[in-house]
Design an enzyme around this catalytic site. Sequence first.
Site, short mmCIF file in Angstrom:
data_model
loop_
_atom_site.label_atom_id
_atom_site.label_comp_id
_atom_site.label_asym_id
_atom_site.label_seq_id
_atom_site.Cartn_x
_atom_site.Cartn_y
_atom_site.Cartn_z
N GLU A 107 0.93 -0.95 -11.07
CA GLU A 107 -0.20 -1.20 -10.19
C GLU A 107 -1.46 -1.75 -10.74
OE1 GLU A 107 1.56 0.99 -6.16
OE2 GLU A 107 0.61 2.12 -7.66
N LYS A 125 -5.94 7.61 5.30
CA LYS A 125 -6.11 7.42 3.74
C LYS A 125 -7.64 7.55 3.41
CE LYS A 125 -2.00 6.61 3.32
NZ LYS A 125 -1.10 5.16 2.66
C1 5RP Z 1 2.56 3.45 -4.91
C2 5RP Z 1 1.10 3.50 -4.43
C3 5RP Z 1 1.16 3.05 -2.86
O1 5RP Z 1 0.29 2.30 -2.75
C4 5RP Z 1 0.47 4.44 -2.10
O2 5RP Z 1 1.58 5.49 -2.48
C5 5RP Z 1 0.52 4.23 -0.83
O3 5RP Z 1 1.74 3.91 -0.11
P1 5RP Z 1 2.02 3.81 1.48
O4 5RP Z 1 1.35 2.44 1.75
O5 5RP Z 1 3.42 3.87 1.53
O6 5RP Z 1 1.19 4.82 2.07
O7 5RP Z 1 0.19 3.86 -4.93
O8 5RP Z 1 2.54 3.98 -6.34
#
Ligand code: 5RP
Length: 235
Positions: A107, A125
């Site tokens: 990422e 978040k």
């Molecule tokens: C994966 C990530 C995801 O972007 C993060 O965990 C968010 O995930 P979600 O959209 O399922 O809450 O960093 O490595």
Amino acid sequence: MIDPAEAAKRLAAARAVDLVMPGMRLGLGTGSTAAHFVALLGERVAHGLKVIGVPTSERTREQAHALNIPLSTLDETPELDLTIDGADEFDPQLRLIKGGGAALLREKIVAAASTRMVVVTDRSKQVATLGRFPLPVEVDRFGLESSRRHVIAAGQATGCAGTVTLRKTSDGHVLVTDGGHAILDCAFGSIPDPDALARALNAIPGVVEHGLFIGLAKAIIVADAAGVEVIGDLT
Ligand code: 5RP
């Protein structure tokens, strides 16, 4: 009935799909919110939109492939126009914690190869101070316990305290990332100086990458039951 959190993620993803223009080279994020984006992108591709996607994980590659989204790699397509990805946390300075889905290394590489990274997320978040979500740190499997102690020390040196544990799968095995590494989850509760912690973690030889994304996200599309808010600059 649709889960409100999923509905918010879908809403954020739908706003992000509007940023996609024909011919764009896209970074495709990982996680449940990014999966909504990929699904919606797949619908546009089925209706004739021409784009190329570089996935940030094998999971996303499989999803995008199943939707007939043309895929590439950073070796073939080293510069991307736009990456859309989720986050585990974001603060008012658009600093992120990522890696809850264990894809943080790819990422971050994909985000860094992109002119723009836009984050899609639901309101849960958003935090004033990063750290409520345990910070994932990807480490080489060689010298794990030694690296774990260095990570604890880096936390302490930058005002963080808490347990640092090796991530396991649901069946109790050490989780191995797409890149073949392990993940240490740092339950710090609060990270008072994310920039200093990022520098300290970068200096540890066994650390491959950490989940602090600083200076990468240009905008955050955050959705809740009231609708969509854009924080930062979408242009
Ligand atoms: C994966 C990530 C995801 O972007 C993060 O965990 C968010 O995930 P979600 O959209 O399922 O809450 O960093 O490595």
